[in-house]
Design a protein around this motif. Structure first.
Motif, PDB file in Angstrom:
ATOM      1  N   ASP A  52       0.841  -1.192   0.000  1.00  0.00           N
ATOM      2  CA  ASP A  52       0.000   0.000   0.000  1.00  0.00           C
ATOM      3  C   ASP A  52       0.882   1.251   0.000  1.00  0.00           C
ATOM      4  O   ASP A  52       1.755   1.408   0.848  1.00  0.00           O
ATOM      5  N   LYS A  53       0.656   2.122  -0.951  1.00  0.00           N
ATOM      6  CA  LYS A  53       1.426   3.361  -1.090  1.00  0.00           C
ATOM      7  C   LYS A  53       0.493   4.562  -0.900  1.00  0.00           C
ATOM      8  O   LYS A  53      -0.727   4.437  -1.032  1.00  0.00           O
ATOM      9  N   PRO A  54       1.054   5.725  -0.590  1.00  0.00           N
ATOM     10  CA  PRO A  54       0.200   6.917  -0.423  1.00  0.00           C
ATOM     11  C   PRO A  54      -0.665   7.220  -1.637  1.00  0.00           C
ATOM     12  O   PRO A  54      -1.784   7.713  -1.508  1.00  0.00           O
ATOM     13  N   LYS A  55      -0.152   6.903  -2.830  1.00  0.00           N
ATOM     14  CA  LYS A  55      -0.908   7.168  -4.043  1.00  0.00           C
ATOM     15  C   LYS A  55      -1.704   5.957  -4.513  1.00  0.00           C
ATOM     16  O   LYS A  55      -2.218   5.953  -5.628  1.00  0.00           O
ATOM     17  N   GLY A  56      -1.791   4.929  -3.674  1.00  0.00           N
ATOM     18  CA  GLY A  56      -2.550   3.745  -4.046  1.00  0.00           C
ATOM     19  C   GLY A  56      -1.702   2.489  -4.011  1.00  0.00           C
ATOM     20  O   GLY A  56      -0.469   2.541  -4.095  1.00  0.00           O
ATOM     21  N   ARG A  95       0.200  -0.914  -5.006  1.00  0.00           N
ATOM     22  CA  ARG A  95       0.990  -1.317  -6.172  1.00  0.00           C
ATOM     23  C   ARG A  95       1.396  -2.776  -6.032  1.00  0.00           C
ATOM     24  O   ARG A  95       1.610  -3.270  -4.925  1.00  0.00           O
TER      25      ARG A  95
END
Length: 420
Positions: free
Chosen positions: A156-160, A162
């Motif tokens: 989980d990344k800040p921008k969604g 991956r």
């Protein structure tokens, strides 16, 4: 005698298996003494390792006397681990290096070492023997237990989210993907000298040992014990594990007995008359069991969250201590144990439901009735054969008294100097 045992007796040198266990597990209190089908995790691990043809000895390194006693009873040797190497932050490598250092001072190192974790209740012995053979033949320096894993991992990344290790925009078929392996933690096998040089379990040429899926289960949370219990019979058949005994292998050696009331002394049912008076049914054998405990100098407490006078009345009839209307069973148990001069490690607590979990988690011997809630069973070190209200208290009393008879304690180990 098994073939493996005959070879060891004949003096054929094999690998030394080291099992690090400690008493301070956080996720599950005294985790390695928890049972699956009546046999503790530490005993399951030792018995599995001793079935391996390539293992010549099993050494348990531990800081806890109960774990040491269980290990010796199961056929392992024990190395006492210093307290500073049994902290939450202590690495497995540190414990292994200490144990190998002790064996090295004795001149007892073997060319190959197995690091096994007791939290894996279903050992794939064939995969372990293959791994030992691989390292012994110098085809690899370190081998780890693994299962084939075809799953897609994500992060989980800040921008969604991956894809991790894959392009999420491409979904190749399972048969078109390169094999990947998930480490199970069940066992690691390595060249002993190489490990002592690298001071880490992964070094040199590393290879996976593919185990069957049942062997991948690792006990980390109480729910994992529920899964292990549910699949145990099938897993044991698939892996060729002998059926365990239905009783625990170590004595129920304690200094005090604490029980819940409803669902333990009773069958968890109540009759309420027209005046609102509550009546319950109890087992006469339980009353005799409590009397025998008292006569042996073993303190007994009934600890209940119920606020009805029948709990106090039954305790008075039995002549034992009582705490009822307890909103916090763990706090109440701690307070009573301190006043009675009993260590919590030396207390058997008998419960049956989720409101007993706080007390089960802090008692040295958490015990539940045969009909206990699954979550309570997952937290227990022993599941009795009797149901609540049907002689469960007597069954526990008999086990405690048998242990007391088998292992008489010195007066300083008894609460308030009580004598048998």
């Amino acid at each position: 005698m098994t073939d493996a045992a005959q070879e060891r007796r004949a003096g054929i040198e094999g690998a030394t298996a080291i099992v690090p266990v400690r008493g301070g597990s956080k996720g599950i209190h005294r985790k390695n003494l928890r049972t699956v089908r009546g046999t503790s995790l530490i005993t399951r691990s030792i018995e599995g390792l001793l079935r391996a043809r390539g293992v010549s000895r099993v050494v348990v390194t531990t800081d806890h006397p109960d774990l040491a006693a269980a290990a010796l009873a199961a056929g392992a040797e024990v190395i006492e681990r210093p307290a500073e190497l049994a902290e939450d932050s202590t690495s497995s490598e540190a414990a292994l290096l200490h144990a190998l250092g002790v064996l090295g001072q004795r001149g007892e190192l073997t060319p190959v070492t197995v690091f096994a974790q007791a939290t894996s209740p279903f050992l794939d012995v064939q995969a372990l023997d293959d791994a030992i053979a691989t390292v012994s033949a110098h085809r690899a320096d370190a081998v780890f237990a693994a299962v084939l894993d075809h799953g897609f991992l994500w992060t989980d990344k800040p921008k969604g989210a991956r894809g991790l290790g894959h392009d999420h925009r491409e979904r190749p078929r399972r048969q078109d993907r390169a094999p990947q392996y998930r480490e199970t933690g069940s066992f690691y096998v390595f060249d002993t000298e190489g490990f002592l040089d690298a001071r880490h379990r992964f070094f040199g040429r590393i290879s996976p040992a593919i185990t069957r899926s049942f062997a991948a289960l690792d006990i980390d949370e109480p729910e994992d014990l529920l899964v292990a219990e549910a699949i145990a019979a099938l897993a044991e058949r698939q892996l060729g594990i002998p059926a365990p005994s239905e009783r625990p292998e170590d004595d129920l050696d304690v200094d005090a007995v604490v029980t819940d009331f409803d669902g333990v002394h009773t069958d968890d049912r109540a009759i309420i008359d027209a005046d609102g008076v509550e009546r319950v049914s109890v087992h006469r054998g339980d009353g005799l069991g409590v009397r025998l405990l008292r006569e042996a100098g073993i303190p007994v407490l009934i600890l209940s969250t119920e606020r009805v006078p029948i709990v106090a009345a039954r305790a008075a009839k039995l002549g034992v201590d009582v705490v009822y209307g307890a909103d916090d069973k763990a706090a109440a148990l701690r307070e009573w144990a301190a006043s009675a001069g009993v260590s919590l490690e030396r207390v058997a607590y008998l419960g049956n439901d989720v409101n007993d979990l706080p007390a089960l988690d802090i008692a040295g011997w958490p015990v539940v009735t045969a009909d206990a809630h699954p979550r309570a069973k997952a937290s227990a070190r022993l599941v009795l054969a009797r149901r609540g209200g049907d002689g469960a208290v007597r069954e526990l009393a008999d086990l405690v008294l048998a242990a007391r008879e088998a292992h008489p304690q010195t007066p300083q180990h008894r609460p308030n100097g009580a004598r048998p």
